[in-house]
Design a protein around this motif. Sequence first.
Motif: not given
Length: 469
Positions: A88-99, A129-132, A142-148, A171-175
């Motif tokens: 499985l591959l996850l991708s995050g967009g500038v528009d905050s979408s996740i696919k 805002f955008g995914i970082t 079964k689980a994944f994390l996203s920061s923004s 605070s902005i989370i860069y990674t």
Amino acid sequence: MNQLLFERSTGAVSAQAFARLQTSRFVQAIQPAPRLRFDGGEKEVLPEADGNGDGGDDDGPSAPASRPKIWAHQAGANALAIDVDNRLLLSGGVDSSIKLWNLEECPNVAEHTFKPAAALSRKASAHRFGITHLSFYPFDSKAFLSSSYDHHLKLFATETQTVSADFDLNSIIYTHALSPIASHLLVACATQHQTLRLVDLRSGSSTHSLAGHQGALLSTAWSPRLEHVLASGGIDGTVRLWDVRKSSGALGILDMEDSTGIVGTDGMGRSARSRNVGKSHSAAVNGLTWTGDGCYIISAGHDNRVRVWDAATGSNTLASFGPTLKNSHLSNLPLIVCPTSSVTPKNEVLFYPNEKELLMFELHQGRLLKRLKVPGPNIAAVRSRNGERNVKNRITGVLWRGQADGVYSSHSDGQIRAWLPKTAEEMAIEREEDDTKKRPVDDTEEEQRKRQVLDNVYRDLTRQKISFG
């Protein structure tokens, strides 16, 4: 190759050595795979046709209606992650979408267009805002994390795509980073704040902060060998090592002027004199990773330098990667090293995203092995809720899939691209197929007409009666 197979069959080469040699050969053969495409399903807003009906260059922002453009994320792709099964591959967009994409959708197929297995829109993802950065839970999918950029770290259930936990770090989370081996569930977050923040998924709270950097943090990575040790890099130009079991947490700083290092009884310098001053780079450090065996740390900075550090002593190995590096964006720079277990010893390959090209280096010598150019324009047009804008096309995320299943990258033009190992024969066949597809129909008919004329001339000559006087 035949000699290698013979030596393996006779037992002269062990199974492990044979696998490493084969994987090393595959790594060297990595090439762009433009026929594997990722279509997020977002429709292109086509420009009005001019009087000549010409929609512009196919690769530019004004593609004609007959050739609709395909994006993974039309507003731009910011991050990638792959699960522990490399499926499985996850991708995050500038528009905050996740696919979510299923890479096993097309096993051993050279040409395929992927469709999202699941998608979270801007509203569904709950990020404003955008995914970082994105990451799967290290032990299952079964689980994944996203920061923004919206200051939030979120935990999602993969199957239901619902938010299980939400952490506001103000605070902005860069990674962020999860240990691949630890029994604890601490998430290290590099933020705009000058302390390294630790979030405990088990208790659901931000446990404590590690203070020492003078400014924002842009990168962090856990050791793949010692579960309580991690490294962080910040805009102050330092790479710091931490042990989360200690009250202060600090182990010391990596100093670029030190090629000897500090030797400690436990192999991390903790029982010897610690180093609390020094610079790892002369500018911000925004790239950080470890080799798979945990023996070396790789850092990259805005000084356009990559440094390789001996993790046991903290010494600079003085590997030189030349003047070709570019690194200036205020975000985390993804660095990947092919797995140590899959290549011959001391022959790891570093993949460096050099804006519009992916560079392959010998890790310990710094020798440039290959430059993989990213197809497409240098300036790309992307669309978001604020309208269309032009952005500089660059690589925003890179990951390694499996032992020798290639590399995948995300780009600010909204594309996800694959880079797969290919033999010379496979590349020749693809070029021949491309030439056949590009050949105009009129040329083919013209060739047939000429062949018919020659056949008629030949038949006329053979029908004539020839006499010899």
